[in-house]
Design a protein around this motif. Structure first.
Motif, short mmCIF file in Angstrom:
data_model
loop_
_atom_site.label_atom_id
_atom_site.label_comp_id
_atom_site.label_asym_id
_atom_site.label_seq_id
_atom_site.Cartn_x
_atom_site.Cartn_y
_atom_site.Cartn_z
N ILE A 86 -3.34 -4.37 -5.65
CA ILE A 86 -3.05 -2.93 -5.67
C ILE A 86 -1.55 -2.76 -5.84
CG2 ILE A 86 -2.82 -2.72 -3.16
CD1 ILE A 86 -4.11 0.08 -3.41
N GLY A 87 -1.18 -1.67 -6.48
CA GLY A 87 0.23 -1.31 -6.64
C GLY A 87 0.35 0.20 -6.65
N GLY A 88 1.52 0.69 -6.30
CA GLY A 88 1.74 2.12 -6.27
C GLY A 88 1.68 2.65 -4.85
N GLU A 89 1.86 3.96 -4.75
CA GLU A 89 1.94 4.58 -3.43
C GLU A 89 0.58 4.75 -2.79
OE1 GLU A 89 3.09 8.93 -2.07
OE2 GLU A 89 4.89 7.75 -2.58
N ILE A 90 0.51 4.38 -1.52
CA ILE A 90 -0.67 4.61 -0.69
C ILE A 90 -0.18 5.12 0.66
CG2 ILE A 90 -2.11 2.86 -1.84
CD1 ILE A 90 -1.59 1.02 0.59
N VAL A 91 -1.07 5.74 1.41
CA VAL A 91 -0.75 6.19 2.76
C VAL A 91 -1.73 5.52 3.71
CG1 VAL A 91 -0.56 8.17 4.31
CG2 VAL A 91 0.12 8.40 1.92
N VAL A 92 -1.18 4.78 4.65
CA VAL A 92 -1.99 4.06 5.63
C VAL A 92 -1.56 4.52 7.02
CG1 VAL A 92 -2.63 1.81 6.56
CG2 VAL A 92 -2.20 2.07 4.11
N ASN A 93 -2.52 5.04 7.76
CA ASN A 93 -2.26 5.53 9.12
C ASN A 93 -1.07 6.48 9.16
OD1 ASN A 93 -4.41 3.90 9.90
ND2 ASN A 93 -3.10 2.26 10.66
N GLY A 94 -0.99 7.35 8.14
CA GLY A 94 0.05 8.37 8.09
C GLY A 94 1.39 7.90 7.56
N GLU A 95 1.52 6.65 7.19
CA GLU A 95 2.79 6.12 6.69
C GLU A 95 2.67 5.74 5.22
OE1 GLU A 95 6.12 2.74 7.87
OE2 GLU A 95 4.59 3.32 9.32
N LYS A 96 3.68 6.14 4.41
CA LYS A 96 3.66 5.85 2.97
C LYS A 96 4.15 4.43 2.70
CE LYS A 96 4.35 10.53 1.29
NZ LYS A 96 5.20 11.41 0.50
N TYR A 97 3.48 3.81 1.72
CA TYR A 97 3.86 2.48 1.23
C TYR A 97 3.85 2.54 -0.28
CZ TYR A 97 2.93 0.89 5.96
OH TYR A 97 2.96 0.73 7.32
N ASN A 98 4.79 1.85 -0.91
CA ASN A 98 4.84 1.81 -2.36
C ASN A 98 5.24 0.41 -2.77
OD1 ASN A 98 4.89 2.35 -5.05
ND2 ASN A 98 6.44 3.95 -4.95
N GLY A 99 4.28 -0.45 -2.89
CA GLY A 99 4.55 -1.84 -3.24
C GLY A 99 3.40 -2.41 -4.03
N ARG A 100 3.36 -3.71 -4.07
CA ARG A 100 2.29 -4.41 -4.77
C ARG A 100 1.69 -5.46 -3.85
NH1 ARG A 100 1.16 -3.14 -9.32
NH2 ARG A 100 0.00 -5.00 -9.86
N MET A 101 0.38 -5.59 -3.92
CA MET A 101 -0.31 -6.67 -3.23
C MET A 101 -0.95 -7.55 -4.29
SD MET A 101 -3.50 -6.81 -0.56
CE MET A 101 -4.74 -7.57 -1.62
N PRO A 102 -0.55 -8.82 -4.33
CA PRO A 102 -1.17 -9.72 -5.31
C PRO A 102 -2.58 -10.09 -4.89
CG PRO A 102 0.34 -10.94 -3.90
CD PRO A 102 0.46 -9.48 -3.52
N VAL A 103 -3.31 -10.63 -5.82
CA VAL A 103 -4.69 -11.05 -5.57
C VAL A 103 -4.68 -12.45 -4.96
CG1 VAL A 103 -6.92 -11.55 -6.63
CG2 VAL A 103 -5.49 -9.72 -7.55
N PRO A 104 -5.30 -12.63 -3.80
CA PRO A 104 -5.45 -14.00 -3.29
C PRO A 104 -6.44 -14.74 -4.20
CG PRO A 104 -6.64 -12.49 -1.89
CD PRO A 104 -5.93 -11.66 -2.91
N VAL A 105 -6.13 -15.96 -4.55
CA VAL A 105 -7.00 -16.72 -5.44
C VAL A 105 -8.08 -17.39 -4.60
CG1 VAL A 105 -7.10 -18.54 -7.18
CG2 VAL A 105 -5.09 -17.06 -7.02
N VAL A 106 -9.23 -16.71 -4.51
CA VAL A 106 -10.37 -17.20 -3.75
C VAL A 106 -11.64 -16.88 -4.53
CG1 VAL A 106 -9.24 -16.96 -1.50
CG2 VAL A 106 -10.59 -15.08 -2.39
N GLY A 107 -12.71 -17.61 -4.24
CA GLY A 107 -14.01 -17.33 -4.85
C GLY A 107 -14.70 -16.18 -4.15
N ASP A 108 -15.86 -15.81 -4.66
CA ASP A 108 -16.60 -14.67 -4.11
C ASP A 108 -17.00 -14.87 -2.65
OD1 ASP A 108 -16.37 -13.46 -6.58
OD2 ASP A 108 -18.45 -13.83 -7.17
#
Length: 133
Positions: A86-108
């Protein structure tokens, strides 16, 4: 030992109950200890550096997973984030975040274990995930 007589209707009730429980999709079942332990190991390997060992994250930088309104509000979105990042602005528990989360390389199956751990730790509670999701 005292012999116990079980009426036929009671046996049928038990069989019906077992059949209903066994017919539930895996996603509606509670997380079991082995799945939680596998998920914990994956979390420590891929996620704790940013989200911290206690799931509290780093305010303003990495959102909390503990009691996360954002994560718990939409299971499909949580799965998508785990699989796609995910990337871009999100709001978690009332606090804004604007970053990127990379994908962990794992199987299903590993993704299901990891998601189950996060969805059932630090005050979160949700049905166990499965690889088909």
């Amino acid at each position: 030992m005292i012999p116990v007589t079980v009426p036929p209707w009671a046996r049928l009730s038990v069989l019906f109950f077992v059949a209903i429980i066994g017919a539930q999709p895996a996603a509606s079942r509670a997380a079991d200890a082995p799945q939680m332990e596998r998920g914990r190991g994956l979390y420590l390997q891929h996620c704790f550096y940013c989200h911290q060992a206690d799931g509290q994250g780093s305010p303003g930088t990495f959102p909390a997973l503990a009691k996360s309104d954002f994560m718990m509000a939409d299971r499909e979105r949580a799965i998508r984030i785990l699989c796609e990042g995910i990337g871009g602005e999100i709001v978690v528990n009332g606090e804004k975040y604007n970053g990127r989360m990379p994908v962990p390389v794992v199987g299903d199956a590993q993704a299901a274990d990891l998601l189950t751990f996060v969805l059932n730790s630090w005050g979160n509670s949700a049905p166990a995930a499965n690889a088909a999701e």
